[in-house]
Every structure is written in structure tokens, then in C-alpha cells.
Design an enzyme around this catalytic site. Structure first.
Site, short mmCIF file in Angstrom:
data_model
loop_
_atom_site.label_atom_id
_atom_site.label_comp_id
_atom_site.label_asym_id
_atom_site.label_seq_id
_atom_site.Cartn_x
_atom_site.Cartn_y
_atom_site.Cartn_z
N PRO A 36 3.03 -5.70 2.47
CA PRO A 36 1.73 -6.03 1.86
C PRO A 36 1.63 -5.46 0.46
O PRO A 36 2.09 -4.36 0.20
CB PRO A 36 0.71 -5.37 2.79
CG PRO A 36 1.46 -4.39 3.60
CD PRO A 36 2.91 -4.75 3.57
N GLU A 37 1.09 -6.25 -0.46
CA GLU A 37 0.83 -5.74 -1.80
C GLU A 37 -0.64 -5.32 -1.90
O GLU A 37 -1.41 -5.50 -0.96
CB GLU A 37 1.18 -6.81 -2.84
CG GLU A 37 2.67 -7.16 -2.78
CD GLU A 37 3.21 -7.69 -4.10
OE1 GLU A 37 2.61 -7.39 -5.15
OE2 GLU A 37 4.24 -8.37 -4.09
N HIS A 56 3.78 -4.24 20.55
CA HIS A 56 3.79 -3.73 19.17
C HIS A 56 2.55 -2.91 18.83
O HIS A 56 2.34 -2.51 17.70
CB HIS A 56 3.95 -4.87 18.18
CG HIS A 56 5.21 -5.66 18.37
ND1 HIS A 56 6.46 -5.09 18.32
CD2 HIS A 56 5.42 -6.97 18.66
CE1 HIS A 56 7.38 -6.00 18.57
NE2 HIS A 56 6.78 -7.16 18.78
N ARG A 73 7.72 -3.16 13.04
CA ARG A 73 8.85 -2.37 12.54
C ARG A 73 8.66 -0.87 12.75
O ARG A 73 9.59 -0.10 12.56
CB ARG A 73 9.03 -2.64 11.03
CG ARG A 73 9.18 -4.10 10.65
CD ARG A 73 10.55 -4.66 10.93
NE ARG A 73 11.60 -4.01 10.14
CZ ARG A 73 11.97 -4.40 8.92
NH1 ARG A 73 11.39 -5.41 8.33
NH2 ARG A 73 12.95 -3.77 8.30
#
Ligand code: ZN
Length: 274
Positions: free
Chosen positions: A2-3, A92, A111
């Protein structure tokens, strides 16, 4: 990854959904996500209310009562979700904040690279990349004088300098390519070769582009459980990023993709020259 605009969209979604909510209890299924001792993390947040969520660069700052701030970095794949209690947990889901109003704030991360750190409010600048974080890309913080000084002192290529969070907070690969194209600056130009006019144009494009990207992502925030800006409308407005082989919107030259400091980089070879 994400930016800044994505993280800002998450922040706004969280403020809308959980500002004022109180933590009843916490379950941590993947302890490595918590930088603190997990038991103390759970104990200190239990019974505390989320006063608001701030942001610095790509870090979310959950402000709790009792003078506590939870610094949360989503890294590659971290996502928050607010759901009715007991619903939508997956393999997750690594942290669950049970709220006293029968909802759960879920932290999902395929992740498992995201991290949360609980610190006394005011000490958040001791955490990770916040120790050395450049100004936010907004007009009153990213001043022309600051950029002239920072670029003037550096022989580094301009693109990696834009990506350096200690120089400017929150610019990622997409927005670096976009703002350099808008400013007609080759990504490999040494920073100290930029003219005053180029720095001024680049600054304005960074400020405008980030504001527009935040606005674009905000429009996708529509529902309760998908509040956090998955798709975003902004990709429709990209000029060079991901458009290699397509004609430049200004001059028709085909956009090229090269590697600059290990990062895929898109530019117009006609208008952005070394
Ligand atoms: Zn062009």
C-alpha cells in the site's frame, strides 16, 4: 504494497468505523506481528477506547485512552476489517480486537509482514521508520525551501530520492513515476541538477497527485466490511505507470520501462531526457 493514499484511505475508513469503540479483549494468533510482549499488549489495551486514528507516512497511529498509541504498519498485505462479532475470520486473521459493541476489528495479513507496536503517546517517533521520516507531501509541510535544500545537496538520482521515506514521507513507485512524468524530469537525473523551476513543478505535482489519489481511493469506501479501499479508482488516472509500449498522452512517443535503482520505472523518453 500500500502507498500513502491507500493507507490514508484505510485511516479514514477506520475513523468512520471504530473511532469511539472500546476494546473488550484481544486475541493474537501470530505473536510475531506484535512487537511488544503479547500478554502486556493485550492487558494494556483491554478496556481502552480508540479516540482516533492518525497517520504518519504509511504508519497508522491508533490513539487510545490512557495515553497509549498503537503504531501499525501494514507492510505488503496487511488489512483491517470491521465485522459483526465472530464473523469472517480466516486463516489469515492474526489479531482480533473484540469491541464492546459486538463487533470485531480483524487484522488480516497473508504475508504476516505487518507489525503493531504499543508505545506511550508521544513516543511513536521511536518506532521503526518513524524515527527518520521526512515531511508529509502536503503544501504546508513539503516546502519549496526544504526541497531545494534536500535536492541541492544530493547527487543521487531523483527517483530513488523520491522513494526515500526519510526525505519525503509516503511516495511509492507509482507516484514517483507519475510525478516525474508530469514534471518532465528523467528519473535518473542527479537531484542536484534540477533547476528551481523543475523543483517547483515537481513539488506541486507531488502535492496535487497525492491529494487526488487520496480523493480517488476515498470514493471506493462504500460498505461496512469492504471499507478499506481495495480496488480504488485511481488506476484509471495513471499516465505512465504500467503503460510501457503505449503512446505518451502528451507527445505520442511510446512509454518505456527501465530499471532504476532496482525498481521498474516508466517514463516518456522524448520529454524526460537525461
Ligand atoms: Zn511524452
Amino acid at each position: 504494497m500500500p502507498e500513502l493514499p491507500e493507507v490514508e484511505t484505510v485511516r479514514r475508513g477506520l475513523n468512520r468505523l471504530v473511532k469511539g469503540a472500546t476494546v473488550a479483549s484481544i486475541e493474537v494468533f501470530w505473536p510475531k506481528i506484535i512487537n511488544n510482549d503479547v500478554e502486556s499488549f493485550e492487558a494494556r489495551l483491554k478496556g481502552q477506547t480508540i479516540e482516533k486514528i492518525d497517520r504518519r507516512g504509511k504508519y497508522l497511529l491508533f490513539r487510545f485512552t490512557n495515553g497509549l498509541t498503537m503504531v501499525s504498519h501494514l507492510r505488503m498485505e496487511g488489512k483491517y476489517n470491521v465485522v459483526p462479532r465472530g464473523e469472517d475470520q480466516t486463516k489469515h486473521t492474526h489479531v482480533v480486537f473484540h469491541l464492546t459493541d459486538d463487533r470485531d476489528l480483524l487484522y488480516n495479513d497473508t504475508r504476516k509482514f505487518g507489525r503493531m507496536t504499543l508505545v506511550p503517546t508521544g513516543e511513536e517517533n521511536t518506532v521503526g521508520g518513524l524515527k527518520k521520516m521526512g515531511p508529509e507531501p502536503v503544501a504546508d509541510q513539503l516546502t519549496l525551501a526544504y526541497l531545494e535544500d534536500t535536492f541541492g545537496k544530493s547527487k543521487k538520482m531523483i527517483k530513488p530520492l523520491l522513494l526515500d521515506q526519510s526525505k519525503i514521507a509516503g511516495i511509492g513507485n507509482i507516484y514517483a513515476d507519475e510525478t516525474l512524468w508530469m514534471s518532465k524530469i528523467h528519473p535518473m537525473r542527479p537531484a542536484n541538477s534540477l533547476t528551481e523551476n523543475e523543483i517547483s513543478a515537481l513539488r506541486q505535482n507531488i502535492i496535487d497527485e497525492m491529494a487526488m489519489a487520496i480523493k480517488g481511493h476515498g470514493t471506493t469506501v462504500h460498505s461496512f466490511s469492504t471499507a478499506f479501499g481495495e480496488a480504488g479508482q485511481f488506476q484509471n488516472h495513471l499516465h505512465v505507470y504500467g503503460r510501457e509500449g503505449e503512446p505518451c498522452e502528451r507527445c505520442g512517443t511510446l512509454i518505456e520501462k527501465i530499471k532504476v535503482a532496482q525498481r521498474g520505472t516508466h517514463f516518456c523518453p522524448h520529454e524526460q531526457q537525461l
